[in-house]
Write an enzyme that holds these catalytic residues in place. Structure first.
Site, PDB file in Angstrom:
ATOM      1  N   SER A 155      69.665 -20.497 -55.040  1.00  0.00           N
ATOM      2  CA  SER A 155      70.351 -21.885 -55.341  1.00  0.00           C
ATOM      3  C   SER A 155      71.726 -21.858 -55.947  1.00  0.00           C
ATOM      4  CB  SER A 155      69.422 -22.362 -56.617  1.00  0.00           C
ATOM      5  OG  SER A 155      68.439 -22.750 -56.351  1.00  0.00           O
TER       6      SER A 155
HETATM    7  N1  SAH Z   1      64.755 -19.343 -57.745  1.00  0.00           N
HETATM    8  C1  SAH Z   1      65.768 -18.951 -56.605  1.00  0.00           C
HETATM    9  C2  SAH Z   1      65.858 -20.030 -55.774  1.00  0.00           C
HETATM   10  C3  SAH Z   1      64.723 -19.663 -54.677  1.00  0.00           C
HETATM   11  S1  SAH Z   1      64.621 -20.775 -53.120  1.00  0.00           S
HETATM   12  C4  SAH Z   1      67.001 -18.460 -57.173  1.00  0.00           C
HETATM   13  O1  SAH Z   1      67.205 -17.972 -58.052  1.00  0.00           O
HETATM   14  O2  SAH Z   1      68.057 -19.062 -56.389  1.00  0.00           O
HETATM   15  C5  SAH Z   1      62.863 -21.652 -53.645  1.00  0.00           C
HETATM   16  C6  SAH Z   1      61.802 -20.453 -53.548  1.00  0.00           C
HETATM   17  O3  SAH Z   1      60.571 -21.097 -53.666  1.00  0.00           O
HETATM   18  C7  SAH Z   1      61.567 -20.038 -51.924  1.00  0.00           C
HETATM   19  O4  SAH Z   1      61.664 -18.466 -52.062  1.00  0.00           O
HETATM   20  C8  SAH Z   1      59.979 -20.328 -51.673  1.00  0.00           C
HETATM   21  O5  SAH Z   1      59.594 -19.363 -50.809  1.00  0.00           O
HETATM   22  C9  SAH Z   1      59.667 -20.671 -52.879  1.00  0.00           C
HETATM   23  N2  SAH Z   1      58.293 -21.360 -52.868  1.00  0.00           N
HETATM   24  C10 SAH Z   1      58.124 -22.787 -52.147  1.00  0.00           C
HETATM   25  N3  SAH Z   1      56.857 -23.098 -52.677  1.00  0.00           N
HETATM   26  C11 SAH Z   1      56.357 -22.191 -53.355  1.00  0.00           C
HETATM   27  C12 SAH Z   1      55.184 -22.214 -54.080  1.00  0.00           C
HETATM   28  N4  SAH Z   1      54.058 -23.100 -53.882  1.00  0.00           N
HETATM   29  N5  SAH Z   1      54.782 -21.179 -55.003  1.00  0.00           N
HETATM   30  C13 SAH Z   1      55.794 -20.168 -55.247  1.00  0.00           C
HETATM   31  N6  SAH Z   1      57.043 -20.294 -54.560  1.00  0.00           N
HETATM   32  C14 SAH Z   1      57.334 -21.254 -53.689  1.00  0.00           C
END
Ligand code: SAH
Length: 309
Positions: A155
Site C-alpha cells: 500500500s
Molecule cells: N498490507 C499490505 C498490503 C497487501 S495488498 C502492505 O503492507 O502493503 C492486500 C492483500 O490482501 C493481498 O495480499 C491480498 O492477497 C490480501 N487479501 C485479499 N483478500 C483476503 C482475504 N480474504 N484474507 C486474507 N488476505 C486477503
C-alpha cells in the site's frame, strides 16, 4: 466527516456515507520474488522500539515474522545482484537506504495530513525498501502503491499511516493491545503496526505472499507479529476480540465475522466498495451496536474469499 449510529447485522454498503475528495488511484501489479536482505541494524532498531513480545503463540505456529499516485522518481542504475551475500546485496542495490529518504517520505505523509507522532515515528523506523524486490527498491519511498506479485500491491505510504492513525484514535488514548490485519501482502504494514500495538496478527489468503512476508520479516526479528495463512474474511476467532482491525483489501461490505471479533470500543478501518471505494472507520459501541464514519476515497485490491495456493 459524518457519523451514523447503526445496529448490526446490516449491509455496510447500505449505510455508506458520502465520500470526501479522492486521494488514491489504481496501480498495476507485476510479479516479484522475496526480498531476502539481512537487516541487522534494522533488527536492532526495530527490536529496540517494538512492544513486548507476545507470550502465547497462535494456532500452533512458532513466533515468525512480517493505492496511490503515479510513481514519479526512480534511482538510476539499480540492478539486482542475486548471487552476492545479502549484506553486500543490500549495499549494492539499495543506494537510497539512507534514513534521510525515509524521513522525507514521512515528512510528505505528514504534509498529506497524518499528525499522529507515534505513527510517523513507526513509518520512519520501518525500512520499506526491504519489503520490495531489489529491482523495485529504488521506488520504495515514492508516494505510491507498488507491485509485490500475484496481482497485489504494497500500500501507498500515506494510506498505511492514515489507517493506523485512524485506528489509534480510540477512547483508550491510542493504546492497542491486539490488532488484526487482513491482507499481509509483503508484511510492510504489519511491521509498522508492530510498533504501535502490543500484539499484531496478520492473515493472508495467498500462500506465496504469506511466505514472502515471513521471509521479509524474519531478519527483522519482530517478536510481536504472528502471521497466519487463511481467509481473513473469517477473521481470527482463536485470538479475538481485537481492539483494532485493518483491512488492506476492499470488499463490498465489511464481513460480519470481523465486526463480531471487535472488542467494545475497538476500531476497524477498511476500504469499502468496488470501483468506487471509500475508507470507513467502524467503532463498536456495545455488544450490539457499531458506528460507521466514511473518511475519504481510496483504492485497494479486492478482498476475496477463500485461500489460494
Ligand atoms: N498490507 C499490505 C498490503 C497487501 S495488498 C502492505 O503492507 O502493503 C492486500 C492483500 O490482501 C493481498 O495480499 C491480498 O492477497 C490480501 N487479501 C485479499 N483478500 C483476503 C482475504 N480474504 N484474507 C486474507 N488476505 C486477503
Amino acid at each position: 466527516m459524518s457519523g451514523t449510529g447503526k445496529r448490526f447485522p446490516l449491509s455496510l454498503s447500505s449505510i455508506a456515507d458520502k465520500p470526501a475528495g479522492s486521494r488514491q488511484t489504481t496501480r498495476t501489479a507485476t510479479p516479484q520474488t522475496a526480498t531476502r536482505n539481512a537487516a541487522h541494524t534494522l533488527a536492532i532498531q526495530l527490536a529496540g522500539k517494538a512492544a513486548k513480545p507476545v507470550s502465547n503463540a497462535v494456532a500452533g505456529k512458532p513466533a515468525q515474522n512480517g493505492a496511490g499516485k503515479p510513481a514519479t522518481n526512480s534511482a538510476p542504475g539499480m540492478q539486482p545482484a542475486r548471487n552476492m551475500p545479502a549484506q553486500q546485496q543490500t549495499e549494492r542495490t539499495m543506494p537510497m537506504v539512507s534514513e534521510g529518504v525515509r524521513r522525507a517520505m514521512v515528512a510528505r505523509v505528514a504534509r498529506q495530513g497524518v499528525k499522529d507522532p507515534k505513527v510517523l515515528t513507526a513509518m520512519e523506523t520501518v525500512p520499506r525498501h526491504l519489503f520490495l524486490e531489489p529491482a523495485m527498491a529504488s521506488q520504495a519511498y515514492i508516494d505510491a502503491s507498488l507491485p509485490i506479485g500475484h496481482h497485489q500491491t504494497i500500500s501507498q505510504p500515506y494510506i498505511v499511516a492514515r489507517m493506523i492513525e485512524v485506528m489509534r484514535n480510540n477512547a483508550q488514548g491510542g493504546v492497542l493491545n491486539k490488532v488484526l490485519e487482513i491482507g499481509t501482502g509483503c508484511g510492510y504494514q504489519a511491521a509498522v503496526l508492530s510498533l504501535v500495538a502490543k500484539e499484531v496478527y496478520s492473515v493472508e489468503r495467498i500462500k506465496p505472499l504469506h511466505e514472502l512476508a515471513k521471509a521479509n520479516l524474519r531478519p527483522m526479528r519482530i517478536a510481536n507479529i504472528r502471521l497466519h495463512y487463511g481467509d481473513g474474511m473469517l477473521g481470527f476467532p482463536q485470538v479475538a476480540p481485537f481492539d483494532g482491525i485493518i483491512l488492506a483489501a476492499a470488499g463490498l461490505e465489511v464481513p460480519q465475522a470481523l465486526l463480531e471479533q471487535m472488542s467494545i470500543g475497538g476500531r476497524l478501518v477498511a476500504p469499502v466498495g468496488a470501483h468506487h471505494q471509500v475508507l470507513q472507520v467502524i467503532e463498536r459501541i456495545n455488544k450490539y451496536e457499531w458506528t460507521t464514519v466514511t473518511l475519504e476515497d481510496c483504492h485497494f485490491v479486492p478482498l476475496r474469499p477463500g485461500t489460494a495456493g
